[in-house]
Design a protein around this motif. Structure first.
Motif, PDB file in Angstrom:
ATOM      1  N   TRP A  58      58.360  72.357  56.853  1.00  0.00           N
ATOM      2  CA  TRP A  58      57.134  72.772  56.182  1.00  0.00           C
ATOM      3  C   TRP A  58      57.079  74.283  56.040  1.00  0.00           C
ATOM      4  N   ALA A  59      56.092  74.740  55.257  1.00  0.00           N
ATOM      5  CA  ALA A  59      55.781  76.164  55.136  1.00  0.00           C
ATOM      6  C   ALA A  59      54.291  76.284  54.842  1.00  0.00           C
ATOM      7  N   SER A  60      53.696  77.385  55.238  1.00  0.00           N
ATOM      8  CA  SER A  60      52.246  77.536  55.095  1.00  0.00           C
ATOM      9  C   SER A  60      51.820  77.697  53.637  1.00  0.00           C
ATOM     10  N   TRP A  61      52.760  78.113  52.746  1.00  0.00           N
ATOM     11  CA  TRP A  61      52.418  78.288  51.332  1.00  0.00           C
ATOM     12  C   TRP A  61      52.481  76.986  50.541  1.00  0.00           C
ATOM     13  N   CYS A  62      52.889  75.907  51.198  1.00  0.00           N
ATOM     14  CA  CYS A  62      53.124  74.610  50.542  1.00  0.00           C
ATOM     15  C   CYS A  62      51.869  73.732  50.675  1.00  0.00           C
ATOM     16  N   PRO A  63      51.118  73.490  49.582  1.00  0.00           N
ATOM     17  CA  PRO A  63      49.865  72.719  49.677  1.00  0.00           C
ATOM     18  C   PRO A  63      50.019  71.330  50.305  1.00  0.00           C
ATOM     19  N   PRO A  64      51.014  70.503  49.888  1.00  0.00           N
ATOM     20  CA  PRO A  64      51.124  69.186  50.542  1.00  0.00           C
ATOM     21  C   PRO A  64      51.482  69.288  52.017  1.00  0.00           C
ATOM     22  N   CYS A  65      52.214  70.354  52.399  1.00  0.00           N
ATOM     23  CA  CYS A  65      52.506  70.558  53.828  1.00  0.00           C
ATOM     24  C   CYS A  65      51.204  70.768  54.590  1.00  0.00           C
ATOM     25  N   ARG A  66      50.332  71.581  54.037  1.00  0.00           N
ATOM     26  CA  ARG A  66      49.063  71.886  54.686  1.00  0.00           C
ATOM     27  C   ARG A  66      48.200  70.629  54.811  1.00  0.00           C
TER      28      ARG A  66
END
Length: 276
Positions: A165-173
């Motif tokens: 994941w990454a914090s800039w990734c909406p589905p990750c969030r």
């Protein structure tokens, strides 16, 4: 391969099987007049729609408590949540009922259904073979936010869920609360939240701002885990058996239902009793 576009492989194989069923039925109707071909193709399409809808509804009912907590996730068919054994008899029953006055349409329709089922069965065998030959839990050493090294191999012996994941990734969030809840509900599994390419301060600030807590928050500045596992995008969630075998992969946002289904069916995990 983890999926086709935003759709998981189970969803893609179901859709492909439905398309093949329709094409075979149309081909089998080629000797009839135009009106009969159109009517027969319409019956097949209606039967496929009824079957797919029933397969989805059966899956939603099976995992109703998870979908009830997030009703919009019912529409997220890319999660692969279908029960084909519920949908197939409905599709057949619907097609047989629709062709009760046109027995000549039944054989082409049944040929189409048989072709679709055969393709779906072959796809399941192929997916199983792919998973058996998939790379094991990578022998990588990552870092905790405080800089301490962590070897992924040290988690062998327990079921492991690796979320890239990454914090800039909406589905990750969006999916992170689902993973945090699963970490609490399935204490015998290890949930490794492997951030891709971000600094420790960014990762810690994001997790803190969301009110989340993970036992194994790891940093992968060079995205080595993505390369080692062949992941093609974020988020990607990989499920490893205690011996390190990869048993399932999900590309894209996870619903609570699909996550719990995979944990229980593929990793054989039992949820801990929830405290009232």
């Amino acid at each position: 391969m983890t999926g086709i576009g935003p759709f998981s492989l189970p969803t893609a194989t179901v859709a492909l099987a439905a398309l093949v069923a329709w094409l075979v039925a149309r081909f089998a109707l080629r000797g009839t007049d135009t009106t009969a071909r159109r009517a027969g193709a319409s019956v097949v399409l209606d039967a496929l729609f009824a079957g797919l809808l029933t397969a989805r509804l059966a899956y939603v009912v099976q995992w109703w408590s998870e979908y009830l907590a997030s009703p919009l996730s019912i529409l997220a068919i890319g999660d692969g949540g279908f029960n084909p054994w519920a949908g197939l008899p409905v599709a057949l029953a619907w097609a047989l009922w629709r062709t009760r006055r046109y027995p000549a349409h039944r054989r082409p329709m049944l040929c189409g259904v048989a072709a679709g089922v055969a393709l779906w069965g072959a796809a399941q065998i192929g997916l199983s073979a792919m998973q058996r030959s998939a790379p094991p839990l990578p022998a990588l050493t990552l870092q905790m936010p405080d800089g301490r090294p962590v070897a992924l191999g040290s988690f062998r012996g327990s079921p492991v869920v690796v979320n890239l994941w990454a914090s800039w990734c909406p589905p990750c969030r969006r999916e992170m609360p689902v993973l945090a809840q699963a970490q609490s509900d399935y204490p015998n599994a290890r949930f490794l939240m492997v951030n891709q390419g971000e600094a420790a301060s960014v990762v810690e600030d994001f997790v803190r701002s969301q009110g989340l807590q993970f036992d194994h928050l790891l940093l992968d500045p060079a995205s080595d885990t993505m390369r080692a596992t062949g992941a093609r995008g974020l988020p990607t969630t990989l499920f490893f058996a205690p011996d390190g075998r990869l048993v399932d992969v999900h590309l894209g946002e996870l619903t609570a239902a699909r996550l719990r289904d995979t944990l229980q069916s593929r990793l054989h995990q039992t949820p801990a009793p929830r405290v009232p």
